[in-house]
Write an enzyme that holds these catalytic residues in place. Structure first.
Site, PDB file in Angstrom:
ATOM      1  CE  LYS A 175      -1.946   2.599   2.836  1.00  0.00           C
ATOM      2  NZ  LYS A 175      -2.200   3.718   2.202  1.00  0.00           N
TER       3      LYS A 175
ATOM      4  CD  GLU B 142      13.181   4.176   7.796  1.00  0.00           C
ATOM      5  OE1 GLU B 142      13.211   4.948   8.736  1.00  0.00           O
ATOM      6  OE2 GLU B 142      13.026   4.035   6.608  1.00  0.00           O
TER       7      GLU B 142
ATOM      8  CB  CYS C  97      12.995   8.854   8.383  1.00  0.00           C
ATOM      9  SG  CYS C  97      13.868   7.833   7.321  1.00  0.00           S
TER      10      CYS C  97
ATOM     11  CD  GLU D 190      10.693  12.377  11.705  1.00  0.00           C
ATOM     12  OE1 GLU D 190      11.413  11.896  11.073  1.00  0.00           O
ATOM     13  OE2 GLU D 190       9.568  11.761  12.280  1.00  0.00           O
TER      14      GLU D 190
END
Length: 519
Positions: free
Chosen positions: A224, A298, A332, A429
């Site tokens: 997906k 991850e 990331c 983040e």
């Protein structure tokens, strides 16, 4: 995420200074020098060099890729994917449902039992080699599609994302008939059906990171893609057809997060791989707890780029710029925290501001662009909210003066100084072109501050002393540590993190292990 190209400066000379208002107005803002990026008054400005959009044909509507064919969604609904640089709609995308996910899993299970698991590993390898070659042959088409759908500069799609995606298929094709060497002394076996969910910042590359080792290990896949960037995944479905991959080996379901959850929690899915936010990763881990599934996560990061006083400063400046402004900071493993030794902080920051003033922000389809568009309006608003919090908490903001396009979701590169470790911009983040600077005096202090984060994905070290590199790298709690470089990736090297950055590895032989059971 990866980068093999550092942004290049736009001009050998500085342009006259002028006042500029920052993206997030604040009394703490500093007046920046004019940018030679899109200021338009520099005699050294590059002429536009747009890539042709005619190389790709984007259809009005796309369906689901199930069992080797395009299928209409069971609910009959569609979503729209937009070009972040223009805010214009690109295509209607099928909104998959749990019923569609069920059909895809059934097709993948059937393909695994009847076809893929019965093929000799050398035959499976041939399909992966074929896919890699097709990606290379159609690289320009994929690069343009990726840039139009995600907003990243064409130079990055062309020189990083697509070549690395092809390289991953080529690398794992070589492993397909050598699996016993990956787990010496044991008998390797495939899991069966694998459910994979990928993010919007590197759509094609994350697809390759996941599908290539899964197929090489003998699994079949239900994938997906992210709702905002589905086009290269759907174009990859055409590659599967062109490579004559057996029906059902790869299935691609577009749709909301709930559809992704129905894929990963289905009892027929034996292995799950997810790349994305930590919050969603936690939800997935909870959802499949107790089912005995293999799981690779991850997740997010808050990487520290550590610059010591003996570092080659100009080289370090390039590394810091590449570390945070590559792909608009929507990475990331972005080096979003700059830790610079106090004795060189003033000089280093002056050079960094000078380099930032040369970045070109604008049309991602222009080959000269360094910083493209933010992926979505929601993400741009999230960046703005965190930047505002940095100003409110007392950090000092600096942004280069440059003219941003009037349409599209663009955010000016941002540098914060006087940042405390308690500030949100130092802890959370941001996933945007925002760099938070913290100073240190000693090696031990640098290590302590670098590790003072809930994340543990990556870090960078800049120094001329090899012994210091080894000392610091061994003390950092990060899955990947770069020395005198940043964002360098190779299919043969594993990638992954610790703590809230997830667990498991992708890439290299370690990435293959995740898709194998051994006895």
């Amino acid at each position: 995420m990866p980068s093999d190209q550092s942004p290049k400066g736009a001009a050998p000379r500085r342009t006259p200074t002028r006042a500029v208002s920052v993206t997030t107005p604040a009394p703490a803002a500093i007046v920046a020098p004019a940018s030679s990026g899109l200021a338009g008054n520099s005699p050294w400005a590059y002429a536009p060099a747009p890539e042709s959009r005619e190389i790709v044909t984007i259809r009005q509507r796309y369906g689901l890729f199930i069992d080797g064919k395009e299928r209409a969604p069971s609910g009959g609904e569609v979503t729209i994917t937009y070009n972040p640089a223009t805010e214009e709609p690109l295509a209607e995308i099928a909104k998959g449902t749990p019923a569609d996910a069920d059909r895809a899993i059934e097709a993948a299970d059937r393909a695994y039992r009847k076809v893929w698991s019965k093929l000799h590993p050398r035959e499976r390898a041939k399909y992966l080699y074929r896919i890699s070659r097709i990606l290379q042959e159609r690289s320009r088409e994929f690069a343009v599609t990726e840039t139009m759908d995600s907003g990243k500069p064409i130079r990055e799609s062309r020189d990083v994302d697509v070549p690395l995606a092809a390289a991953h298929f080529w690398y794992y094709a070589g492993w397909a008939d050598k699996l016993e060497y990956a787990v010496p002394g044991r008998r390797p076996e495939a899991h069966g059906v694998v459910g994979q969910v990928i993010p919007w910042n590197f759509p094609l590359l994350m697809l390759a990171w996941k599908i290539a080792p899964a197929l090489a290990a003998g699994n079949t896949v239900v994938l997906k893609p992210a709702s905002t960037t589905p086009l290269t995944a759907l174009l990859f479905a055409d590659v599967c057809r062109q490579a004559e991959l057996p029906d059902g080996v790869v299935n691609i379901i577009t749709g909301p997060g709930s559809t992704g959850m129905s894929i990963v929690t289905d009892p027929r899915v034996a292995k799950v791989a997810f790349t994305g936010s930590t919050s969603v990763g936690v939800t997935i881990a909870k959802g499949i707890a107790g089912q005995g599934k293999g799981l690779t996560l991850e997740l997010g990061g808050k990487a520290a780029n550590i610059v010591f006083e003996d570092a080659a400063l100009d080289q370090a400046v390039e590394g810091v710029v590449n570390g945070i402004f590559f792909n608009q900071g929507e990475v990331c493993c972005a080096g979003s925290r700059l830790l610079v030794q106090e004795s060189i902080a003033e000089e280093f920051l002056a050079r960094l501001r000078d380099r930032m003033s040369m970045l070109r922000i604008g049309d991602p389809m222009d080959k000269n662009t360094d910083v493209g568009a933010i992926n979505s309006k929601a993400q741009m608003e999230s960046i703005g909210e965190l930047v505002a919090s940095g100003v409110a908490e007392g950090a000092q903001i600096w942004q280069p003066a440059c003219d941003l396009p009037t349409r599209g979701w663009f955010y000016r590169p941002t540098l914060f100084t006087n940042v405390a470790q308690s500030h949100r911009i130092a802890r959370e983040e941001i996933f945007g072109p925002v760099l938070a600077t913290i100073t240190f005096r000693t090696v031990d202090e640098a290590i302590e501050k670098a590790n003072n984060t809930a994340y543990g994905l990556s870090a960078g070290i800049w120094t001329e002393k090899g012994s210091r590199i080894l000392q610091v790298a061994s003390a950092l709690k990060a899955g990947v540590v770069w020395a005198n470089t940043f964002n360098r990736f190779d299919p043969t090297a594993p990638f992954g993190g610790y703590k809230e950055s997830g667990y498991g590895r992708e890439g290299g032989m370690q990435g293959l292990h995740a898709y194998l059971r051994s006895s």
